[in-house]
Design a protein around this motif. Sequence first.
Motif, PDB file in Angstrom:
ATOM      1  N   GLN A 277       0.825  -1.202   0.000  1.00 50.56           N
ATOM      2  CA  GLN A 277       0.000   0.000   0.000  1.00 50.56           C
ATOM      3  C   GLN A 277       0.862   1.256   0.000  1.00 50.56           C
ATOM      4  OE1 GLN A 277      -2.523  -0.383   3.408  1.00 50.56           O
ATOM      5  NE2 GLN A 277      -4.143  -1.397   2.273  1.00 50.56           N
ATOM      6  N   PHE A 278       1.922   1.257   0.785  1.00 45.15           N
ATOM      7  CA  PHE A 278       2.757   2.442   0.864  1.00 45.15           C
ATOM      8  C   PHE A 278       3.685   2.590  -0.345  1.00 45.15           C
ATOM      9  CE2 PHE A 278       1.751   2.026   5.436  1.00 45.15           C
ATOM     10  CZ  PHE A 278       1.104   3.246   5.569  1.00 45.15           C
ATOM     11  N   SER A 279       3.980   1.509  -1.012  1.00 49.91           N
ATOM     12  CA  SER A 279       4.890   1.601  -2.152  1.00 49.91           C
ATOM     13  C   SER A 279       4.168   2.014  -3.426  1.00 49.91           C
ATOM     14  CB  SER A 279       5.603   0.268  -2.365  1.00 49.91           C
ATOM     15  OG  SER A 279       4.684  -0.711  -2.777  1.00 49.91           O
ATOM     16  N   THR A 280       2.855   1.825  -3.527  1.00 48.12           N
ATOM     17  CA  THR A 280       2.141   2.128  -4.770  1.00 48.12           C
ATOM     18  C   THR A 280       1.570   3.534  -4.810  1.00 48.12           C
ATOM     19  OG1 THR A 280       0.125   1.163  -3.889  1.00 48.12           O
ATOM     20  CG2 THR A 280       1.535  -0.266  -5.214  1.00 48.12           C
ATOM     21  N   HIS A 281       1.445   4.219  -3.702  1.00 48.39           N
ATOM     22  CA  HIS A 281       0.820   5.531  -3.683  1.00 48.39           C
ATOM     23  C   HIS A 281       1.832   6.644  -3.464  1.00 48.39           C
ATOM     24  CE1 HIS A 281      -3.077   3.725  -3.871  1.00 48.39           C
ATOM     25  NE2 HIS A 281      -2.805   2.973  -2.836  1.00 48.39           N
ATOM     26  N   ARG A 282       2.926   6.564  -4.145  1.00 49.69           N
ATOM     27  CA  ARG A 282       3.932   7.610  -4.027  1.00 49.69           C
ATOM     28  C   ARG A 282       3.556   8.778  -4.949  1.00 49.69           C
ATOM     29  NH1 ARG A 282       9.206   3.753  -4.287  1.00 49.69           N
ATOM     30  NH2 ARG A 282       8.900   2.814  -2.259  1.00 49.69           N
ATOM     31  N   LYS A 283       3.677   9.955  -4.452  1.00 47.03           N
ATOM     32  CA  LYS A 283       3.420  11.147  -5.254  1.00 47.03           C
ATOM     33  C   LYS A 283       4.749  11.641  -5.814  1.00 47.03           C
ATOM     34  CE  LYS A 283      -0.947  11.312  -4.376  1.00 47.03           C
ATOM     35  NZ  LYS A 283      -1.905  10.960  -5.358  1.00 47.03           N
ATOM     36  N   TYR A 284       4.707  12.069  -7.040  1.00 48.64           N
ATOM     37  CA  TYR A 284       5.909  12.594  -7.681  1.00 48.64           C
ATOM     38  C   TYR A 284       5.925  14.110  -7.544  1.00 48.64           C
ATOM     39  CZ  TYR A 284       6.195   7.939  -9.606  1.00 48.64           C
ATOM     40  OH  TYR A 284       6.278   6.598  -9.739  1.00 48.64           O
ATOM     41  N   ASP A 285       7.101  14.659  -7.342  1.00 52.16           N
ATOM     42  CA  ASP A 285       7.217  16.111  -7.201  1.00 52.16           C
ATOM     43  C   ASP A 285       6.914  16.820  -8.513  1.00 52.16           C
ATOM     44  OD1 ASP A 285       7.878  15.846  -4.555  1.00 52.16           O
ATOM     45  OD2 ASP A 285      10.026  15.749  -4.957  1.00 52.16           O
ATOM     46  N   ASN A 286       7.498  16.344  -9.586  1.00 48.75           N
ATOM     47  CA  ASN A 286       7.214  16.921 -10.896  1.00 48.75           C
ATOM     48  C   ASN A 286       7.511  15.893 -11.969  1.00 48.75           C
ATOM     49  OD1 ASN A 286       9.982  16.899 -10.997  1.00 48.75           O
ATOM     50  ND2 ASN A 286      10.175  19.077 -10.557  1.00 48.75           N
ATOM     51  N   VAL A 287       7.015  16.181 -13.148  1.00 51.89           N
ATOM     52  CA  VAL A 287       7.173  15.270 -14.272  1.00 51.89           C
ATOM     53  C   VAL A 287       7.816  16.039 -15.412  1.00 51.89           C
ATOM     54  CG1 VAL A 287       5.959  13.826 -15.945  1.00 51.89           C
ATOM     55  CG2 VAL A 287       5.161  13.953 -13.593  1.00 51.89           C
ATOM     56  N   ALA A 288       8.808  15.451 -16.039  1.00 50.21           N
ATOM     57  CA  ALA A 288       9.461  16.090 -17.174  1.00 50.21           C
ATOM     58  C   ALA A 288       8.946  15.480 -18.462  1.00 50.21           C
ATOM     59  CB  ALA A 288      10.974  15.916 -17.073  1.00 50.21           C
ATOM     60  N   CYS A 289       8.454  16.328 -19.357  1.00 52.45           N
ATOM     61  CA  CYS A 289       7.938  15.859 -20.635  1.00 52.45           C
ATOM     62  C   CYS A 289       8.260  16.921 -21.689  1.00 52.45           C
ATOM     63  CB  CYS A 289       6.439  15.622 -20.546  1.00 52.45           C
ATOM     64  SG  CYS A 289       5.738  15.112 -22.122  1.00 52.45           S
ATOM     65  N   ASN A 290       8.628  16.489 -22.885  1.00 50.24           N
ATOM     66  CA  ASN A 290       8.974  17.452 -23.924  1.00 50.24           C
ATOM     67  C   ASN A 290       7.764  17.887 -24.752  1.00 50.24           C
ATOM     68  OD1 ASN A 290       8.580  15.116 -25.287  1.00 50.24           O
ATOM     69  ND2 ASN A 290      10.586  15.047 -26.288  1.00 50.24           N
ATOM     70  N   ARG A 291       6.572  17.474 -24.364  1.00 48.09           N
ATOM     71  CA  ARG A 291       5.364  17.930 -25.064  1.00 48.09           C
ATOM     72  C   ARG A 291       4.680  18.976 -24.203  1.00 48.09           C
ATOM     73  NH1 ARG A 291       1.658  13.406 -27.409  1.00 48.09           N
ATOM     74  NH2 ARG A 291       0.860  15.244 -28.437  1.00 48.09           N
ATOM     75  N   SER A 292       4.486  20.107 -24.743  1.00 49.95           N
ATOM     76  CA  SER A 292       3.816  21.162 -23.986  1.00 49.95           C
ATOM     77  C   SER A 292       2.313  21.074 -24.209  1.00 49.95           C
ATOM     78  CB  SER A 292       4.339  22.536 -24.425  1.00 49.95           C
ATOM     79  OG  SER A 292       4.043  22.741 -25.796  1.00 49.95           O
ATOM     80  N   GLY A 293       1.583  21.625 -23.297  1.00 48.26           N
ATOM     81  CA  GLY A 293       0.136  21.663 -23.436  1.00 48.26           C
ATOM     82  C   GLY A 293      -0.568  20.517 -22.733  1.00 48.26           C
ATOM     83  N   ILE A 294       0.157  19.542 -22.213  1.00 45.01           N
ATOM     84  CA  ILE A 294      -0.459  18.427 -21.494  1.00 45.01           C
ATOM     85  C   ILE A 294      -0.050  18.555 -20.027  1.00 45.01           C
ATOM     86  CG2 ILE A 294      -0.630  15.930 -21.259  1.00 45.01           C
ATOM     87  CD1 ILE A 294       0.019  15.719 -24.239  1.00 45.01           C
TER      88      ILE A 294
END
Length: 93
Positions: free
Chosen positions: A58-75
């Motif tokens: 339960q504790f290993s699957t609900h981790r929140k990410y600080d930020n996500v890096a993606c090269n597509r803008s607008g999403i």
Amino acid sequence: MEHKITFEELWEHEERQGLQQRLRQDYPSWLRRRRQRRTALASIAVLVVTGFSIFNFQFSTHRKYDNVACNRSGIAEGHWATVAAEILTKEMI
């Protein structure tokens, strides 16, 4: 040569007979209690291991990410975090 049985030998023989009879009578209930204890201990061990695994999962699957890096803008970043979580969850199963 004749062997005469003494009172002490006769007493020990009768006492031994009584103990043997009591052991024969008590053995089935002792065996049943032993099996019950083993079953109970095995059940508790399985429950502890299962509980520990579920607790860690339960504790290993609900981790929140600080930020996500993606090269597509607008999403939105939340969309990519959700997609990544689904992919990782599917691979783990």
